[in-house]
Write a protein that holds these residues in place. Structure first.
Motif, PDB file in Angstrom:
ATOM      1  N   UNK A  85       0.761  -0.977   0.108  1.00 25.21           N
ATOM      2  CA  UNK A  85      -0.041   0.000   0.045  1.00 25.21           C
ATOM      3  C   UNK A  85       0.745   1.393   0.095  1.00 25.21           C
ATOM      4  N   UNK A  86       2.084   1.155   0.754  1.00 31.25           N
ATOM      5  CA  UNK A  86       2.933   2.453   0.556  1.00 31.25           C
ATOM      6  C   UNK A  86       3.396   2.557  -0.840  1.00 31.25           C
ATOM      7  N   UNK A  87       3.803   1.666  -1.756  1.00 28.37           N
ATOM      8  CA  UNK A  87       4.088   1.705  -2.722  1.00 28.37           C
ATOM      9  C   UNK A  87       3.049   2.244  -3.912  1.00 28.37           C
ATOM     10  N   UNK A  88       1.717   1.816  -3.515  1.00 30.72           N
ATOM     11  CA  UNK A  88       0.801   2.422  -4.280  1.00 30.72           C
ATOM     12  C   UNK A  88       0.466   3.951  -3.839  1.00 30.72           C
ATOM     13  N   UNK A  89       0.725   4.268  -2.818  1.00 31.34           N
ATOM     14  CA  UNK A  89       0.713   5.920  -2.211  1.00 31.34           C
ATOM     15  C   UNK A  89       1.768   6.377  -3.124  1.00 31.34           C
ATOM     16  N   UNK A  90       2.807   5.942  -3.537  1.00 32.68           N
ATOM     17  CA  UNK A  90       3.818   6.490  -4.496  1.00 32.68           C
ATOM     18  C   UNK A  90       3.497   6.880  -5.777  1.00 32.68           C
ATOM     19  N   UNK A  91       2.538   5.877  -6.147  1.00 35.63           N
ATOM     20  CA  UNK A  91       2.054   5.905  -7.554  1.00 35.63           C
ATOM     21  C   UNK A  91       1.021   6.993  -7.676  1.00 35.63           C
TER      22      UNK A  91
END
Length: 303
Positions: A73-79
């Motif tokens: 989910x942290x990676x999705x936030x970066x996107x």
């Protein structure tokens, strides 16, 4: 059935953690002059991804799937942050309109994920609750808030962040890379927003999986950090108050005597009515940085 005050207070501390994390990201954005109101959609997308990872990988990974879901989910936030920053900081698109587009994108992903990978609109996940993770969430959240308060108020780095929101042109004369700095702050804030959605589902899955959204809770958090005047400590107390009201409204809905006197939809409105009341009381104290929601145009650059 009567109210269990002890249980309500414990749940209040737990629910306040994602609200505090989300408001922390909002405060950093606000102080840096970024107007990203797309946190509600980002939260929903993060929560949906969390539910998807847990429902698919829990049989093989067990309880450790929670940590993997949080990381993804942290990676999705970066996107999400890259999409928002690319539109508003590189191409100077309207930040408010872009925020609404981000919201709709998040809402859409929250519905697309279960349909595409599970074949059903709603998730049916069993709650994975580990007391150690909950305690760590509370401790880390409070430490993070006070750490950022100290950084923002007492360090040169915090001064740079505030300069980005007040006068980015002057900040650029001090050799601060304005656009790059805002990219980084937006990335951190959106990652916190996505993580907040996953953490909220971890704490109370029923808040999300009933209809694949948080009923506008992300917009409520925007009001919280505005009431808190973009101050970390003050906003933390405001988040705890609203978490208490949210948990109280949930607890009252299962008491038969209260159900007979008040409809469930009215009880669910308690936090939102309180937010409206607080905004009317603190309407003069919600000051924003001078360059908030103003696109940065580098000196000598053609508009």
């Amino acid at each position: 059935m009567s109210l269990d005050i002890g249980s309500i207070l414990v749940s209040t501390l737990l629910i306040s953690c994602p609200l505090i994390l989300l408001s922390t990201g909002g405060i950093l954005n606000t102080r840096a002059g970024i107007a990203n109101f797309g946190f509600d959609g980002i939260m929903c997308a993060g929560a949906s991804l969390y539910c998807l990872i847990v429902s698919l990988l829990k049989p093989s990974l067990g309880s450790s799937v929670v940590l993997l879901a949080f990381f993804l989910t942290i990676l999705m936030g970066l996107i999400f942050s890259l999409i928002y920053s690319f539109a508003t900081m590189t191409f100077k698109a309207n930040q408010m309109l872009t925020s609404m587009a981000i919201n709709f994108l998040g809402y859409g992903l929250a519905i697309v994920f279960p349909i595409a990978f599970i074949g059903s609109l709603n998730f049916s996940i069993s709650s994975i609750y580990i007391k150690l993770y909950a305690v760590l969430a509370i401790v880390v959240t409070l430490i993070l808030v006070y750490l950022f308060a100290i950084i923002l108020l007492l360090t040169r780095f915090g001064l740079y962040i505030r300069a980005l929101g007040e006068n980015p042109t002057v900040a650029s004369f001090s050799y601060i890379k304005v656009t790059r700095s805002r990219y980084l702050i937006s990335s951190f804030s959106s990652s916190l927003a996505c993580l907040s959605g996953a953490l909220l589902v971890y704490i109370n899955p029923n808040l999300f999986i009933a209809n694949n959204n948080f009923s506008g809770l992300g917009f409520l958090v925007i009001i919280m950090w505005m009431i808190g005047r973009s101050k970390f400590v003050f906003t933390t107390f405001v988040c705890i108050i609203f978490a208490f009201l949210l948990q109280l409204s949930i607890s009252l809905q299962v008491i038969s005597q209260v159900q007979a006197a008040l409809p469930g939809w009215f009880l669910g409105m308690i936090p939102y009515l309180a937010a409206l009341l607080f905004m009317m009381i603190f309407r003069y104290d919600t000051s924003l940085p001078l360059s908030w929601n103003v696109p940065y145009i580098k000196t000598g650059q053609i508009k």
